[in-house]
Design an enzyme around this catalytic site. Structure first.
Site, PDB file in Angstrom:
ATOM      1  N   CYS A  42      -6.368   6.915  -6.167  1.00 57.64           N
ATOM      2  CA  CYS A  42      -6.711   5.816  -5.251  1.00 57.64           C
ATOM      3  C   CYS A  42      -7.936   5.050  -5.739  1.00 57.64           C
ATOM      4  CB  CYS A  42      -6.943   6.369  -3.848  1.00 57.64           C
ATOM      5  SG  CYS A  42      -7.391   5.092  -2.674  1.00 57.64           S
ATOM      6  N   CYS A  47      -5.369   2.284  -5.001  1.00 59.82           N
ATOM      7  CA  CYS A  47      -5.776   1.415  -3.879  1.00 59.82           C
ATOM      8  C   CYS A  47      -6.938   0.486  -4.203  1.00 59.82           C
ATOM      9  CB  CYS A  47      -6.200   2.244  -2.672  1.00 59.82           C
ATOM     10  SG  CYS A  47      -5.524   3.889  -2.542  1.00 59.82           S
ATOM     11  N   LYS A  50      -6.472  -2.030  -7.287  1.00 58.35           N
ATOM     12  CA  LYS A  50      -5.336  -2.882  -6.879  1.00 58.35           C
ATOM     13  C   LYS A  50      -5.779  -3.909  -5.848  1.00 58.35           C
ATOM     14  CE  LYS A  50      -3.523  -2.075  -3.377  1.00 58.35           C
ATOM     15  NZ  LYS A  50      -2.550  -1.140  -2.883  1.00 58.35           N
ATOM     16  N   TYR A 177       6.256   0.043  -2.544  1.00 56.37           N
ATOM     17  CA  TYR A 177       4.878  -0.428  -2.384  1.00 56.37           C
ATOM     18  C   TYR A 177       4.329  -0.985  -3.701  1.00 56.37           C
ATOM     19  CZ  TYR A 177       3.999   2.302   1.978  1.00 56.37           C
ATOM     20  OH  TYR A 177       4.000   2.822   3.240  1.00 56.37           O
ATOM     21  N   GLU A 181       3.529  -4.981  -4.546  1.00 53.50           N
ATOM     22  CA  GLU A 181       2.109  -5.373  -4.607  1.00 53.50           C
ATOM     23  C   GLU A 181       1.782  -5.941  -5.992  1.00 53.50           C
ATOM     24  OE1 GLU A 181      -0.007  -1.824  -3.439  1.00 53.50           O
ATOM     25  OE2 GLU A 181       0.099  -2.343  -1.312  1.00 53.50           O
ATOM     26  N   HIS A 434      -8.103 -15.610  21.423  1.00 53.86           N
ATOM     27  CA  HIS A 434      -7.470 -16.890  21.101  1.00 53.86           C
ATOM     28  C   HIS A 434      -8.411 -17.772  20.287  1.00 53.86           C
ATOM     29  CE1 HIS A 434      -4.592 -20.107  21.690  1.00 53.86           C
ATOM     30  NE2 HIS A 434      -5.589 -20.907  22.015  1.00 53.86           N
ATOM     31  N   GLU A 439      -2.967 -12.087  18.916  1.00 51.37           N
ATOM     32  CA  GLU A 439      -2.745 -12.223  20.362  1.00 51.37           C
ATOM     33  C   GLU A 439      -1.249 -12.237  20.694  1.00 51.37           C
ATOM     34  OE1 GLU A 439      -3.885 -16.000  22.211  1.00 51.37           O
ATOM     35  OE2 GLU A 439      -3.841 -16.942  20.234  1.00 51.37           O
TER      36      GLU A 439
HETATM   37  P1  NDP Z   1       8.224   3.919  -3.482  1.00 53.86           P
HETATM   38  O1  NDP Z   1       8.939   5.142  -3.084  1.00 53.86           O
HETATM   39  O2  NDP Z   1       7.567   3.073  -2.439  1.00 53.86           O
HETATM   40  O3  NDP Z   1       9.225   2.941  -4.278  1.00 53.86           O
HETATM   41  C1  NDP Z   1       9.974   3.410  -5.338  1.00 53.86           C
HETATM   42  C2  NDP Z   1      10.933   2.310  -5.767  1.00 53.86           C
HETATM   43  O4  NDP Z   1      11.605   2.743  -6.942  1.00 53.86           O
HETATM   44  C3  NDP Z   1      12.010   2.021  -4.736  1.00 53.86           C
HETATM   45  O5  NDP Z   1      12.324   0.657  -4.773  1.00 53.86           O
HETATM   46  C4  NDP Z   1      13.170   2.866  -5.246  1.00 53.86           C
HETATM   47  O6  NDP Z   1      14.427   2.377  -4.899  1.00 53.86           O
HETATM   48  C5  NDP Z   1      13.007   2.719  -6.737  1.00 53.86           C
HETATM   49  N1  NDP Z   1      13.598   3.808  -7.506  1.00 53.86           N
HETATM   50  C6  NDP Z   1      13.374   5.126  -7.390  1.00 53.86           C
HETATM   51  N2  NDP Z   1      14.091   5.808  -8.303  1.00 53.86           N
HETATM   52  C7  NDP Z   1      14.792   4.896  -8.999  1.00 53.86           C
HETATM   53  C8  NDP Z   1      15.726   4.971 -10.065  1.00 53.86           C
HETATM   54  N3  NDP Z   1      16.058   6.141 -10.593  1.00 53.86           N
HETATM   55  N4  NDP Z   1      16.258   3.825 -10.538  1.00 53.86           N
HETATM   56  C9  NDP Z   1      15.915   2.633 -10.005  1.00 53.86           C
HETATM   57  N5  NDP Z   1      15.045   2.490  -8.982  1.00 53.86           N
HETATM   58  C10 NDP Z   1      14.486   3.614  -8.499  1.00 53.86           C
HETATM   59  O7  NDP Z   1       7.188   4.382  -4.600  1.00 53.86           O
HETATM   60  P2  NDP Z   1       5.986   3.659  -5.335  1.00 53.86           P
HETATM   61  O8  NDP Z   1       5.989   4.216  -6.709  1.00 53.86           O
HETATM   62  O9  NDP Z   1       5.994   2.192  -5.136  1.00 53.86           O
HETATM   63  O10 NDP Z   1       4.721   4.225  -4.567  1.00 53.86           O
HETATM   64  C11 NDP Z   1       4.528   5.630  -4.473  1.00 53.86           C
HETATM   65  C12 NDP Z   1       3.872   5.952  -3.169  1.00 53.86           C
HETATM   66  O11 NDP Z   1       2.499   5.601  -3.245  1.00 53.86           O
HETATM   67  C13 NDP Z   1       4.410   5.159  -1.992  1.00 53.86           C
HETATM   68  O12 NDP Z   1       5.500   5.780  -1.406  1.00 53.86           O
HETATM   69  C14 NDP Z   1       3.243   5.109  -1.077  1.00 53.86           C
HETATM   70  O13 NDP Z   1       3.289   6.247  -0.267  1.00 53.86           O
HETATM   71  C15 NDP Z   1       2.048   5.156  -1.996  1.00 53.86           C
HETATM   72  N6  NDP Z   1       1.437   3.818  -2.137  1.00 53.86           N
HETATM   73  C16 NDP Z   1       0.872   3.249  -1.050  1.00 53.86           C
HETATM   74  C17 NDP Z   1       0.297   2.010  -1.116  1.00 53.86           C
HETATM   75  C18 NDP Z   1      -0.302   1.403   0.093  1.00 53.86           C
HETATM   76  O14 NDP Z   1      -0.560   2.130   1.045  1.00 53.86           O
HETATM   77  N7  NDP Z   1      -0.531   0.101   0.134  1.00 53.86           N
HETATM   78  C19 NDP Z   1       0.270   1.254  -2.367  1.00 53.86           C
HETATM   79  C20 NDP Z   1       0.912   1.936  -3.458  1.00 53.86           C
HETATM   80  C21 NDP Z   1       1.465   3.166  -3.333  1.00 53.86           C
HETATM   81  P3  NDP Z   1      15.226   2.868  -3.581  1.00 53.86           P
HETATM   82  O15 NDP Z   1      14.544   2.226  -2.430  1.00 53.86           O
HETATM   83  O16 NDP Z   1      16.598   2.377  -3.803  1.00 53.86           O
HETATM   84  O17 NDP Z   1      15.125   4.349  -3.560  1.00 53.86           O
END
Ligand code: NDP
Length: 457
Positions: A42, A47, A50, A177, A181, A434, A439
Site C-alpha cells: 500500500c 494505494c 497510485k 480495481y 485506476e 446544500h 445531499e
Molecule cells: P481484481 O480482482 O479487482 O481484478 C482482477 C481482474 O482481472 C478482473 O477484471 C478479472 O476478471 C481479471 N482476471 C482475473 N484472472 C484473469 C484471467 N486468467 N484472464 C483474464 N482476466 C483475468 O484484482 P486487482 O488485481 O485489480 O486488485 C487486487 C485487489 O487489490 C483488489 O481486489 C482490491 O481488493 C485491492 N485493491 C484495492 C484498491 C482500492 O481500494 N482502491 C486499489 C487496488 C487494489 P473477472 O472479473 O472476469 O474475474
C-alpha cells in the site's frame, strides 16, 4: 518452554506492522521481518503512490474545466513525468520511514530480511533462527502475470512506479480495481489506453448500475475497451508489444500492464515446516479469530485472500493484537466494508448491491443520475450516479453506491450510518448540506423500482 519472542510477525505491510506495534504496546516482546519495504504494497507500490498519480491526472482535467469558469489557461501545458515521479518517491520514502520508526518507537525488534519457517515455533531470517510463542503470517500478495505465451512481457502494477516515462500507448489487461485506476490515470496523463477484459462488464462484484456507468466513463475518457475478450498471446515487436486477443484482434502498445489479480505470497515461506499448507485458492484459511490450522500461528491481510483492502488488514491486525496481548478479545467485522475505486470519476461503495439484496428479499431501489453543477459549468461530459439499496421489509439501508467527484470522501460518513443500521427514514429526516452532491442521499424521495422476492403474507 521459553521463546525468544512472544510474537514474531512475518511481513511488514499494513497488517503486520499494525499487529506488531499494538502487541508491543500491550507489553509483548515482538519481532517483525520484512524483506522488501516497510509499509508493504500500500505505502510503496499501491494505494499511496497510485493516489498521488491519480491526483496528478486530475489537475490536467481541471485545467481544461477552468475555461468554463472564466480562466484563460495558456495552451500547450505539458506534464513532466520525471518531476512527478521524484516528488511521489520522496513522499513514499517519507511514509515508509515513518513505518520503520513507529516499530522502533514501540520497542519492536525489526529484521530486514526474508523470514521462513524452520519449525512450528521457529523462523529463520538472515541466517539466524529465532523462536516465538506465536507467529503471525502477514506476507501479502503479488501480482500475477497472465498464463499465456508472452505473458512475461507484461508489466505489473509495481512497475508503474519505476517507468522512466509515460508510455504513449498502453494496454491494460483486466477490469478490476487496479486495471481501471491505472487506465484512467495514464489516460489522464496523456497516454492512449486500451482495456481488455473477459467479462461483459468491468468491476465484477460491483453494483450493475455502477458497472454500466463505468463503461460510459471509459468511453467519455477516450479509453478503448474490449469486453468479453480472452487473451491469446503477447508478442514483442522491437520495443513495442502486440496483444493478440482470442478472436484474433491485435492491439499494439508500448506497454502492456497485467492487472489480472494478485496471489498470496506464500512460495518460499517453507509452510510445511510449521505443519501448514495453502488452501485450494493458494491462500491461508483462517477461523474467525484469524488462527490457521496450527492454533498458535495466525494469518492476516491479503495472504488470507478475504477482503484485500488496507484498512481491513490494519483492523484485523489490531484486533488480533488486542485479542492475544491486550486482554480484549475481539474480531474486526467483514460486514459493510466500504471501498473506493479511484477512477475518473471515482466510485465508492458500501454494503449490498441491488442484485445481492434482491436475492435476500424485497428491496427498494433509489437511483439518481445527474450532471453536477461543476460540470454544467465546465462542460465536461460527466454524470454523477448515486444509489441506495433499501430492505423493503425493515426500511434499513443495505447499500449505498456512488460514481462521481469525491465519491470516496462522500461515502465514508454514510458507511458509518449503514454500519449503525440506519433506515431510509433516518436518511430522510437528515438535513442535506446544500449545494452538494452528497445531499442527494438524504433527498431521494421517489423509489426508482422494487426488486426481489415478494414478502410472504
Ligand atoms: P481484481 O480482482 O479487482 O481484478 C482482477 C481482474 O482481472 C478482473 O477484471 C478479472 O476478471 C481479471 N482476471 C482475473 N484472472 C484473469 C484471467 N486468467 N484472464 C483474464 N482476466 C483475468 O484484482 P486487482 O488485481 O485489480 O486488485 C487486487 C485487489 O487489490 C483488489 O481486489 C482490491 O481488493 C485491492 N485493491 C484495492 C484498491 C482500492 O481500494 N482502491 C486499489 C487496488 C487494489 P473477472 O472479473 O472476469 O474475474
Amino acid at each position: 518452554m521459553s521463546y525468544d519472542f512472544d510474537l514474531f510477525v512475518i511481513g511488514g505491510g499494513s497488517a503486520g506492522v499494525r499487529c506488531a506495534r499494538i502487541a508491543a504496546g500491550h507489553g509483548a516482546k515482538v519481532a517483525i521481518a520484512e524483506t522488501r519495504f516497510w509499509g508493504g504494497t500500500c505505502v510503496n507500490v499501491g494505494c499511496v503512490p497510485k493516489k498521488i498519480m491519480v491526483q496528478a491526472a486530475e489537475y490536467g482535467a481541471w485545467m481544461q474545466d477552468a475555461a468554463g469558469f472564466g480562466w484563460d489557461i495558456p495552451p500547450g501545458a505539458t506534464h513532466d513525468w520525471a518531476r512527478l515521479a521524484q516528488a511521489r518517491d520522496r513522499e513514499v520514502a517519507r511514509l515508509s520511514g515513518i513505518y520503520g520508526r513507529l516499530l522502533g518507537g514501540a520497542g519492536v525488534t525489526t529484521f530486514d530480511g526474508y523470514a521462513k519457517f524452520a519449525g512450528p515455533h521457529s523462523v529463520t531470517v538472515n541466517g539466524q533462527t529465532v523462536t516465538a510463542e506465536r507467529i503471525v503470517i502477514a506476507v501479502g500478495g503479488n501480482a500475477v502475470r497472465p498464463d499465456i505465451p508472452g505473458g512475461e512481457l507484461a508489466l505489473i502494477s509495481d512497475d508503474l512506479f519505476t517507468l522512466p516515462a509515460l508510455p504513449r500507448r498502453v494496454v491494460m489487461l483486466g477490469a478490476g480495481y487496479i486495471a481501471l485506476e491505472f487506465a484512467m490515470l495514464l489516460r489522464g496523463l496523456g497516454a492512449e489506453v486500451d482495456v481488455i477484459y473477459r467479462a461483459d462488464l468491468p468491476l465484477r462484484g460491483f453494483d450493475d448500475d455502477i458497472r454500466n456507468a463505468m463503461v460510459e466513463a471509459l468511453e467519455a475518457a477516450g479509453i478503448r475497451h474490449h469486453a468479453g475478450q480472452g487473451l491469446r498471446a503477447i508478442e514483442a515487436a522491437g520495443d513495442a508489444r502486440r496483444v493478440i486477443l482470442a478472436d484474433g484482434t491485435v492491439v499494439e502498445a508500448d506497454a502492456v500492464i497485467a492487472a489480472t489479480g494478485r496471489r498470496p505470497a506464500l512460495a518460499g515461506l517453507e509452510l510445511a515446516a510449521a505443519g501448514l499448507a495453502p488452501d485450494a485458492r493458494g491462500a491461508l484459511s483462517v477461523d474467525g479469530a484469524h488462527a490457521t490450522s496450527v492454533p498458535h500461528i495466525y494469518a492476516i491481510g491479503d495472504v488470507t485472500d478475504r477482503v484485500n483492502l488496507t484498512p481491513m488488514a490494519t483492523a484485523v491486525g489490531h484486533a488480533l493484537a488486542d485479542t492475544l496481548f491486550g486482554g480484549n478479545p475481539r474480531q474486526a467485522s467483514y460486514q459493510n466494508v466500504p471501498s473506493a475505486v479511484f477512477t475518473d470519476p471515482p466510485i465508492a461503495t458500501v454494503g449490498l448491491t441491488e442484485h445481492e439484496a434482491a436475492l435476500a428479499g424485497p428491496t427498494d431501489i433509489y437511483v439518481a443520475r445527474f450532471t453536477p453543477m461543476r460540470h454544467t459549468m465546465s462542460g465536461r461530459a460527466r454524470k454523477t450516479l448515486m444509489k441506495l439499496v433499501v430492505d423493503a421489509r425493515t426500511d434499513r439501508v443495505l447499500g449505498a453506491h456512488v460514481m462521481g467527484d469525491d465519491a470516496a470522501e462522500m461515502l465514508q460518513g454514510f458507511a458509518v450510518a449503514i454500519t449503525a443500521g440506519a433506515t431510509k427514514a433516518d436518511f430522510d429526516r437528515t438535513i442535506g448540506i446544500h449545494p452538494t452532491m452528497a445531499e442527494e442521499f438524504v433527498t431521494m424521495r421517489t423509489r426508482t423500482r422494487q426488486v426481489g422476492l415478494t414478502p410472504a403474507l
